[in-house]
Each structure stands twice: as structure tokens, then as C-alpha cells.
Design a protein around this motif. Structure first.
Motif, PDB file in Angstrom:
ATOM      1  N   ILE A   1      12.594 -28.294  -9.599  1.00  0.00           N
ATOM      2  CA  ILE A   1      12.301 -29.201  -8.489  1.00  0.00           C
ATOM      3  C   ILE A   1      10.956 -29.876  -8.733  1.00  0.00           C
ATOM      4  CG2 ILE A   1      11.962 -29.320  -5.989  1.00  0.00           C
ATOM      5  CD1 ILE A   1      13.808 -26.800  -5.842  1.00  0.00           C
ATOM      6  N   GLY A   2      10.892 -31.182  -8.459  1.00  0.00           N
ATOM      7  CA  GLY A   2       9.762 -32.025  -8.817  1.00  0.00           C
ATOM      8  C   GLY A   2       8.496 -31.875  -7.999  1.00  0.00           C
ATOM      9  N   ASN A   3       8.406 -30.938  -7.110  1.00  0.00           N
ATOM     10  CA  ASN A   3       7.187 -30.651  -6.350  1.00  0.00           C
ATOM     11  C   ASN A   3       7.135 -29.161  -6.056  1.00  0.00           C
ATOM     12  OD1 ASN A   3       5.833 -33.197  -5.843  1.00  0.00           O
ATOM     13  ND2 ASN A   3       7.609 -33.749  -4.598  1.00  0.00           N
ATOM     14  N   ARG A   4       5.975 -28.711  -5.622  1.00  0.00           N
ATOM     15  CA  ARG A   4       5.863 -27.319  -5.172  1.00  0.00           C
ATOM     16  C   ARG A   4       6.458 -27.238  -3.771  1.00  0.00           C
ATOM     17  NH1 ARG A   4       3.335 -23.854  -8.282  1.00  0.00           N
ATOM     18  NH2 ARG A   4       2.042 -24.643  -9.964  1.00  0.00           N
ATOM     19  N   ILE A   5       7.548 -26.501  -3.651  1.00  0.00           N
ATOM     20  CA  ILE A   5       8.269 -26.374  -2.388  1.00  0.00           C
ATOM     21  C   ILE A   5       8.396 -24.887  -2.062  1.00  0.00           C
ATOM     22  CG2 ILE A   5      10.414 -26.902  -1.158  1.00  0.00           C
ATOM     23  CD1 ILE A   5       9.202 -29.466  -2.062  1.00  0.00           C
ATOM     24  N   ASP A   6       8.171 -24.525  -0.809  1.00  0.00           N
ATOM     25  CA  ASP A   6       8.309 -23.131  -0.376  1.00  0.00           C
ATOM     26  C   ASP A   6       9.753 -22.673  -0.474  1.00  0.00           C
ATOM     27  OD1 ASP A   6       6.006 -24.045   2.047  1.00  0.00           O
ATOM     28  OD2 ASP A   6       5.604 -22.477   0.564  1.00  0.00           O
ATOM     29  N   ALA A   7       9.946 -21.384  -0.746  1.00  0.00           N
ATOM     30  CA  ALA A   7      11.286 -20.817  -0.891  1.00  0.00           C
ATOM     31  C   ALA A   7      12.136 -21.046   0.355  1.00  0.00           C
ATOM     32  CB  ALA A   7      11.194 -19.324  -1.195  1.00  0.00           C
ATOM     33  N   GLU A   8      11.560 -20.897   1.534  1.00  0.00           N
ATOM     34  CA  GLU A   8      12.325 -21.067   2.770  1.00  0.00           C
ATOM     35  C   GLU A   8      12.865 -22.493   2.901  1.00  0.00           C
ATOM     36  OE1 GLU A   8       9.065 -19.869   2.791  1.00  0.00           O
ATOM     37  OE2 GLU A   8       9.740 -17.783   2.732  1.00  0.00           O
ATOM     38  N   ARG A   9      12.069 -23.452   2.484  1.00  0.00           N
ATOM     39  CA  ARG A   9      12.507 -24.853   2.551  1.00  0.00           C
ATOM     40  C   ARG A   9      13.616 -25.121   1.527  1.00  0.00           C
ATOM     41  NH1 ARG A   9       9.292 -30.195   1.351  1.00  0.00           N
ATOM     42  NH2 ARG A   9      10.799 -31.664   2.195  1.00  0.00           N
ATOM     43  N   VAL A  10      13.499 -24.547   0.345  1.00  0.00           N
ATOM     44  CA  VAL A  10      14.547 -24.677  -0.671  1.00  0.00           C
ATOM     45  C   VAL A  10      15.834 -24.041  -0.155  1.00  0.00           C
ATOM     46  CG1 VAL A  10      15.279 -24.043  -3.008  1.00  0.00           C
ATOM     47  CG2 VAL A  10      12.917 -24.803  -2.601  1.00  0.00           C
ATOM     48  N   HIS A  11      15.732 -22.835   0.393  1.00  0.00           N
ATOM     49  CA  HIS A  11      16.913 -22.162   0.945  1.00  0.00           C
ATOM     50  C   HIS A  11      17.561 -23.014   2.030  1.00  0.00           C
ATOM     51  CE1 HIS A  11      15.140 -17.953  -0.194  1.00  0.00           C
ATOM     52  NE2 HIS A  11      15.527 -18.647  -1.256  1.00  0.00           N
ATOM     53  N   GLY A  12      16.757 -23.590   2.910  1.00  0.00           N
ATOM     54  CA  GLY A  12      17.280 -24.424   3.992  1.00  0.00           C
ATOM     55  C   GLY A  12      17.986 -25.672   3.477  1.00  0.00           C
ATOM     56  N   ALA A  13      17.424 -26.292   2.452  1.00  0.00           N
ATOM     57  CA  ALA A  13      18.039 -27.495   1.884  1.00  0.00           C
ATOM     58  C   ALA A  13      19.378 -27.167   1.231  1.00  0.00           C
ATOM     59  CB  ALA A  13      17.095 -28.148   0.877  1.00  0.00           C
ATOM     60  N   ILE A  14      19.439 -26.050   0.519  1.00  0.00           N
ATOM     61  CA  ILE A  14      20.696 -25.642  -0.112  1.00  0.00           C
ATOM     62  C   ILE A  14      21.714 -25.267   0.961  1.00  0.00           C
ATOM     63  CG2 ILE A  14      21.790 -23.942  -1.629  1.00  0.00           C
ATOM     64  CD1 ILE A  14      19.076 -23.848  -3.172  1.00  0.00           C
ATOM     65  N   ALA A  15      21.276 -24.539   1.974  1.00  0.00           N
ATOM     66  CA  ALA A  15      22.181 -24.165   3.066  1.00  0.00           C
ATOM     67  C   ALA A  15      22.753 -25.394   3.754  1.00  0.00           C
ATOM     68  CB  ALA A  15      21.443 -23.284   4.076  1.00  0.00           C
ATOM     69  N   GLY A  16      21.917 -26.390   3.990  1.00  0.00           N
ATOM     70  CA  GLY A  16      22.391 -27.619   4.618  1.00  0.00           C
ATOM     71  C   GLY A  16      23.363 -28.380   3.743  1.00  0.00           C
ATOM     72  N   ALA A  17      23.085 -28.420   2.453  1.00  0.00           N
ATOM     73  CA  ALA A  17      23.952 -29.154   1.525  1.00  0.00           C
ATOM     74  C   ALA A  17      25.310 -28.477   1.368  1.00  0.00           C
ATOM     75  CB  ALA A  17      23.272 -29.280   0.170  1.00  0.00           C
ATOM     76  N   LEU A  18      25.315 -27.155   1.330  1.00  0.00           N
ATOM     77  CA  LEU A  18      26.552 -26.411   1.095  1.00  0.00           C
ATOM     78  C   LEU A  18      27.223 -25.917   2.364  1.00  0.00           C
ATOM     79  CD1 LEU A  18      25.435 -24.270  -1.982  1.00  0.00           C
ATOM     80  CD2 LEU A  18      26.702 -26.432  -1.974  1.00  0.00           C
ATOM     81  N   GLU A  19      26.524 -26.042   3.482  1.00  0.00           N
ATOM     82  CA  GLU A  19      27.015 -25.545   4.770  1.00  0.00           C
ATOM     83  C   GLU A  19      27.375 -24.061   4.685  1.00  0.00           C
ATOM     84  OE1 GLU A  19      30.139 -28.273   5.900  1.00  0.00           O
ATOM     85  OE2 GLU A  19      28.670 -29.833   6.380  1.00  0.00           O
TER      86      GLU A  19
END
Length: 147
Positions: free
Chosen positions: A18-36
Motif C-alpha cells: 500500500i502506497g502510504n502508511r495506513i493503520d491496520a484497522e483502516r486496512v481491515h475496514g477497507a477490505i471488509a467494505g470491499a468484500l462485504e
């Protein structure tokens, strides 16, 4: 085959940079939203698991996604995550070129690129993003993704 990550020989495991430093919780949330689907750290029962860690380079956050759902195109999922995180996501393509990757841009566009990878004690660092040009990229046109 499209020539991008949709032919991954290891279903259920995705490795993204990922192209920036992103917190794990935010990454998890983005994946959860994308995959439902529910997404949590390693050891989470009944969920897609995702290990997020930091390295150097131009893509300093690595996400290893375990138990990714079958039938979901990895590149399309990465595109949706890039839109949600508002940053680029880099994933391996299915060619034999070790410098060639798929870049999911923050607007959801997918395109083939080249990047240099250096293995470090912390994990692989990726630097020197450049467009995919020449004969190795002729079979893989850029395409917009459904984010």
C-alpha cells in the motif's frame, strides 16, 4: 487470461503493498467494505484474516490477506480497497517478470507497472514505480476496474 492478478495460482492468499502508511484497522475496514465480509487480524475466527505491517520504500504498508473468498477477482478487490483507502495498492501479476506488478490507483484504475523490489529484514521494499512499456506489456492493456 487478462495478465493481471486474476490468475493467481494461490487462491485465498493475497499479498499487497500500500502506497502510504495506513493503520491496520483502516486496512481491515477497507477490505471488509470491499468484500462485504468480516476482516480481522491473524487468529480471528470466522473471518478473513489480514496481517498488516510496515516496511520502507514507496509502498510502506504491507497487507497479507488470508482466506480471501474464492470467486472474487484479486485485482478488482484491490481496486476497491485503493478507492476506500485513497491510495495506491500494488499486487503481483501473473507474468514471470519479477519486476512487473498491477497498480490499483486511488480512482480504481488498474494498470500494469514495473517496480524494483529489495528484500530486507522487515520484508520486501518496493521502489522506483514506472509505467509498463515495451513488448512485455503489449498483451495487458490498462483497464478501469469496478470499485
Amino acid at each position: 487470461m487478462f495478465g493481471m492478478a486474476d490468475g493467481d495460482p494461490t487462491p485465498g492468499l493475497w499479498n499487497w503493498a500500500i502506497g502510504n502508511r495506513i493503520d491496520a484497522e483502516r486496512v481491515h475496514g477497507a477490505i471488509a467494505g470491499a468484500l462485504e465480509r468480516n476482516v480481522g487480524p491473524l487468529g480471528t475466527d470466522g473471518a478473513i484474516m489480514c496481517d498488516v505491517y510496515r516496511v520502507g520504500g514507496d509502498f510502506p504498508t504491507l497487507a497479507d490477506v488470508y482466506l480471501a473468498p474464492a470467486g472474487v477477482d484479486e485485482a478488482t478487490a484491490a481496486s476497491a480497497v485503493a478507492v476506500r483507502l485513497e491510495t495506491a495498492v500494488l499486487l503481483a501479476d501473473d507474468t514471470l517478470d519479477p519486476t512487473r506488478y498491477v497498480l490499483a490507483e486511488p480512482d480504481g484504475t488498474l494498470r500494469p507497472v514495473h517496480v524494483d523490489e529489495i528484500e530486507t529484514d522487515d520484508g520486501p521494499e518496493r521502489r522506483g514505480l514506472r509505467p509498463c512499456t515495451g513488448g512485455d506489456c503489449d498483451r495487458t492493456p490498462e483497464r478501469p476496474a469496478a470499485a
